[in-house]
Scaffold this motif. Structure first.
Motif, PDB file in Angstrom:
ATOM      1  N   ALA A  78       0.796  -1.242   0.000  1.00 11.12           N
ATOM      2  CA  ALA A  78       0.000   0.000   0.000  1.00 11.12           C
ATOM      3  C   ALA A  78       0.821   1.282   0.000  1.00 11.12           C
ATOM      4  N   ILE A  79       2.121   1.210  -0.306  1.00  8.91           N
ATOM      5  CA  ILE A  79       2.905   2.436  -0.372  1.00  8.91           C
ATOM      6  C   ILE A  79       3.053   2.897  -1.816  1.00  8.91           C
ATOM      7  N   LYS A  80       3.639   4.094  -1.980  1.00 12.14           N
ATOM      8  CA  LYS A  80       3.904   4.664  -3.302  1.00 12.14           C
ATOM      9  C   LYS A  80       5.409   4.678  -3.544  1.00 12.14           C
ATOM     10  N   VAL A  81       5.792   4.232  -4.744  1.00  7.52           N
ATOM     11  CA  VAL A  81       7.196   4.112  -5.120  1.00  7.52           C
ATOM     12  C   VAL A  81       7.431   4.859  -6.426  1.00  7.52           C
ATOM     13  N   LEU A  82       8.494   5.660  -6.467  1.00 10.94           N
ATOM     14  CA  LEU A  82       8.968   6.240  -7.719  1.00 10.94           C
ATOM     15  C   LEU A  82      10.220   5.476  -8.126  1.00 10.94           C
ATOM     16  N   TYR A  83      10.172   4.881  -9.303  1.00 10.94           N
ATOM     17  CA  TYR A  83      11.263   4.033  -9.795  1.00 10.94           C
ATOM     18  C   TYR A  83      11.913   4.729 -10.989  1.00 10.94           C
ATOM     19  N   LEU A  84      13.160   5.166 -10.831  1.00 14.09           N
ATOM     20  CA  LEU A  84      13.906   5.806 -11.915  1.00 14.09           C
ATOM     21  C   LEU A  84      14.771   4.758 -12.597  1.00 14.09           C
ATOM     22  N   GLY A  85      14.583   4.611 -13.898  1.00 12.59           N
ATOM     23  CA  GLY A  85      15.289   3.573 -14.650  1.00 12.59           C
ATOM     24  C   GLY A  85      14.500   2.289 -14.674  1.00 12.59           C
ATOM     25  N   ALA A  86      13.191   2.418 -14.914  1.00 11.85           N
ATOM     26  CA  ALA A  86      12.281   1.274 -14.819  1.00 11.85           C
ATOM     27  C   ALA A  86      12.533   0.212 -15.878  1.00 11.85           C
ATOM     28  N   ALA A  87      13.201   0.584 -16.967  1.00 10.04           N
ATOM     29  CA  ALA A  87      13.517  -0.345 -18.061  1.00 10.04           C
ATOM     30  C   ALA A  87      12.256  -1.081 -18.528  1.00 10.04           C
ATOM     31  N   SER A  88      12.351  -2.373 -18.784  1.00 11.25           N
ATOM     32  CA  SER A  88      11.201  -3.116 -19.323  1.00 11.25           C
ATOM     33  C   SER A  88      10.309  -3.700 -18.240  1.00 11.25           C
ATOM     34  N   GLY A  89      10.663  -3.441 -16.969  1.00 12.94           N
ATOM     35  CA  GLY A  89       9.706  -3.761 -15.909  1.00 12.94           C
ATOM     36  C   GLY A  89      10.003  -4.965 -15.037  1.00 12.94           C
ATOM     37  N   THR A  90      11.216  -5.503 -15.086  1.00  9.04           N
ATOM     38  CA  THR A  90      11.515  -6.693 -14.286  1.00  9.04           C
ATOM     39  C   THR A  90      11.323  -6.429 -12.788  1.00  9.04           C
ATOM     40  N   THR A  91      12.141  -5.554 -12.218  1.00 11.17           N
ATOM     41  CA  THR A  91      11.996  -5.249 -10.793  1.00 11.17           C
ATOM     42  C   THR A  91      10.722  -4.458 -10.492  1.00 11.17           C
ATOM     43  N   PRO A  92      10.336  -3.472 -11.325  1.00 10.56           N
ATOM     44  CA  PRO A  92       9.068  -2.786 -11.047  1.00 10.56           C
ATOM     45  C   PRO A  92       7.876  -3.732 -10.932  1.00 10.56           C
ATOM     46  N   SER A  93       7.872  -4.818 -11.704  1.00 14.50           N
ATOM     47  CA  SER A  93       6.742  -5.742 -11.628  1.00 14.50           C
ATOM     48  C   SER A  93       6.711  -6.463 -10.280  1.00 14.50           C
ATOM     49  N   HIS A  94       7.868  -6.783  -9.734  1.00 21.84           N
ATOM     50  CA  HIS A  94       7.895  -7.416  -8.406  1.00 21.84           C
ATOM     51  C   HIS A  94       7.501  -6.405  -7.322  1.00 21.84           C
ATOM     52  N   ILE A  95       7.910  -5.157  -7.509  1.00 20.71           N
ATOM     53  CA  ILE A  95       7.469  -4.112  -6.576  1.00 20.71           C
ATOM     54  C   ILE A  95       5.956  -3.937  -6.671  1.00 20.71           C
ATOM     55  N   SER A  96       5.420  -4.023  -7.875  1.00 26.26           N
ATOM     56  CA  SER A  96       3.971  -3.993  -8.082  1.00 26.26           C
ATOM     57  C   SER A  96       3.296  -5.116  -7.307  1.00 26.26           C
ATOM     58  N   ASP A  97       3.888  -6.304  -7.328  1.00 25.79           N
ATOM     59  CA  ASP A  97       3.352  -7.423  -6.544  1.00 25.79           C
ATOM     60  C   ASP A  97       3.317  -7.078  -5.057  1.00 25.79           C
ATOM     61  N   ILE A  98       4.405  -6.481  -4.568  1.00 26.28           N
ATOM     62  CA  ILE A  98       4.547  -6.229  -3.138  1.00 26.28           C
ATOM     63  C   ILE A  98       3.575  -5.156  -2.653  1.00 26.28           C
ATOM     64  N   VAL A  99       3.436  -4.052  -3.399  1.00 25.43           N
ATOM     65  CA  VAL A  99       2.592  -2.943  -2.922  1.00 25.43           C
ATOM     66  C   VAL A  99       1.102  -3.241  -3.088  1.00 25.43           C
ATOM     67  N   GLU A 100       0.775  -4.215  -3.943  1.00 26.93           N
ATOM     68  CA  GLU A 100      -0.605  -4.651  -4.170  1.00 26.93           C
ATOM     69  C   GLU A 100      -1.475  -3.514  -4.731  1.00 26.93           C
ATOM     70  N   LYS A 101      -2.779  -3.732  -4.752  1.00 24.63           N
ATOM     71  CA  LYS A 101      -3.674  -2.797  -5.436  1.00 24.63           C
ATOM     72  C   LYS A 101      -3.794  -1.465  -4.724  1.00 24.63           C
ATOM     73  N   GLU A 102      -3.485  -1.434  -3.427  1.00 23.20           N
ATOM     74  CA  GLU A 102      -3.582  -0.167  -2.695  1.00 23.20           C
ATOM     75  C   GLU A 102      -2.360   0.725  -2.924  1.00 23.20           C
ATOM     76  N   GLY A 103      -1.299   0.177  -3.484  1.00 20.96           N
ATOM     77  CA  GLY A 103      -0.086   0.943  -3.720  1.00 20.96           C
ATOM     78  C   GLY A 103       0.030   1.436  -5.150  1.00 20.96           C
ATOM     79  N   LYS A 104       1.105   2.182  -5.404  1.00 22.53           N
ATOM     80  CA  LYS A 104       1.362   2.696  -6.751  1.00 22.53           C
ATOM     81  C   LYS A 104       2.859   2.645  -7.029  1.00 22.53           C
ATOM     82  N   VAL A 105       3.195   2.314  -8.280  1.00 19.88           N
ATOM     83  CA  VAL A 105       4.578   2.311  -8.731  1.00 19.88           C
ATOM     84  C   VAL A 105       4.674   3.195  -9.970  1.00 19.88           C
ATOM     85  N   TYR A 106       5.385   4.305  -9.848  1.00 23.42           N
ATOM     86  CA  TYR A 106       5.606   5.202 -10.985  1.00 23.42           C
ATOM     87  C   TYR A 106       6.961   4.842 -11.597  1.00 23.42           C
ATOM     88  N   GLY A 107       6.942   4.383 -12.842  1.00 19.93           N
ATOM     89  CA  GLY A 107       8.161   3.921 -13.488  1.00 19.93           C
ATOM     90  C   GLY A 107       8.640   4.892 -14.550  1.00 19.93           C
TER      91      GLY A 107
END
Length: 232
Positions: A78-107
């Motif tokens: 449920a937290i918000k993450v800003l990801y600089l250098g998101a590339a094709s989404g490998t790590t951002p996708s796992h962060i997406s898993d962790i924060v779940e639907k209540e969270g946000k990942v800006y890539g």
């Protein structure tokens, strides 16, 4: 793949799991936010009605840092993450898993070609927001992003630490965290990586960040370190 799994157990880090296989090997995994779909060819695991994704530490610096003994993972539900250098989404996708639907990942990603791949990942992840932009100029994408709890930086720039600090001033909440992947060879190929790690962490401390931990990511990523720092 469920017949290969002996069990899935929680780790000390929220929404990060150990998948224990029948042969005794253990791999990090996250619960799949987009069941039925892998992102980079990772194994999908079904266990007790839930689907998990194996998290390859050789493909993700955050997973590598966890494997090397990261004391605290500031990426949580449920937290918000800003990801600089998101590339094709490998790590951002796992962060997406962790924060779940209540969270946000800006890539944020600079390459239009790579952003197209990131968009394909985001189409199945309602909490992942791709942004085509240059991380050196946060003023150009500031209107798209809320204040965040975690700033994750994985960019191959000589001034990567300065870029991290600049973005933190724009977006990071007080008491928020930076996860900074220092790429020594992108900063100076003539110096020893350990010397570069010390220099870059000193920059963070000079700007008022509390450096919590510095982890050399070898063997997962040669000449890289992950720095965990707290802001404010």
């Amino acid at each position: 793949m469920s017949e290969l799994i002996e069990k899935v157990k929680e780790t000390k880090m929220e929404n990060v799991f150990d998948c224990v296989y029948a042969d005794g090997t253990t791999r990090l995994c996250t619960k799949n936010f987009a069941p039925g779909y892998s992102v980079y060819g990772e194994r999908l695991i079904n266990y007790k009605g839930e689907e998990y994704r194996e998290w390859n530490a050789f493909r993700s610096k955050l997973a590598g840092a966890i494997m090397k003994g990261l004391k605290e993972n500031p990426v949580r539900k449920a937290i918000k993450v800003l990801y600089l250098g998101a590339a094709s989404g490998t790590t951002p996708s796992h962060i997406s898993d962790i924060v779940e639907k209540e969270g946000k990942v800006y890539g944020v990603e600079f390459s239009p070609r790579v952003v197209r791949e990131l968009i394909l990942v985001a189409q199945r992840r309602s909490n992942l927001f791709p942004i085509l932009a240059d991380a050196r100029f946060p003023q150009n994408y500031g209107r798209l992003i809320e204040d965040v709890n975690v700033l994750y930086v994985d960019i191959a720039q000589p001034d990567q630490t300065d870029i991290a600090i600049y973005n933190a001033r724009y977006f990071l909440r007080d008491k928020g965290f930076i996860l900074l992947a220092i790429k020594a060879r992108s900063i100076d190929v003539t110096k020893e990586p350990t010397e570069i790690f010390k220099t870059e962490t000193a920059k963070l401390e000079k700007e008022g960040f509390e450096v919590v931990q510095v982890l050399n990511l070898d063997p997962y990523d040669k000449d890289h370190a992950m720095v965990l720092a707290r802001y404010g």
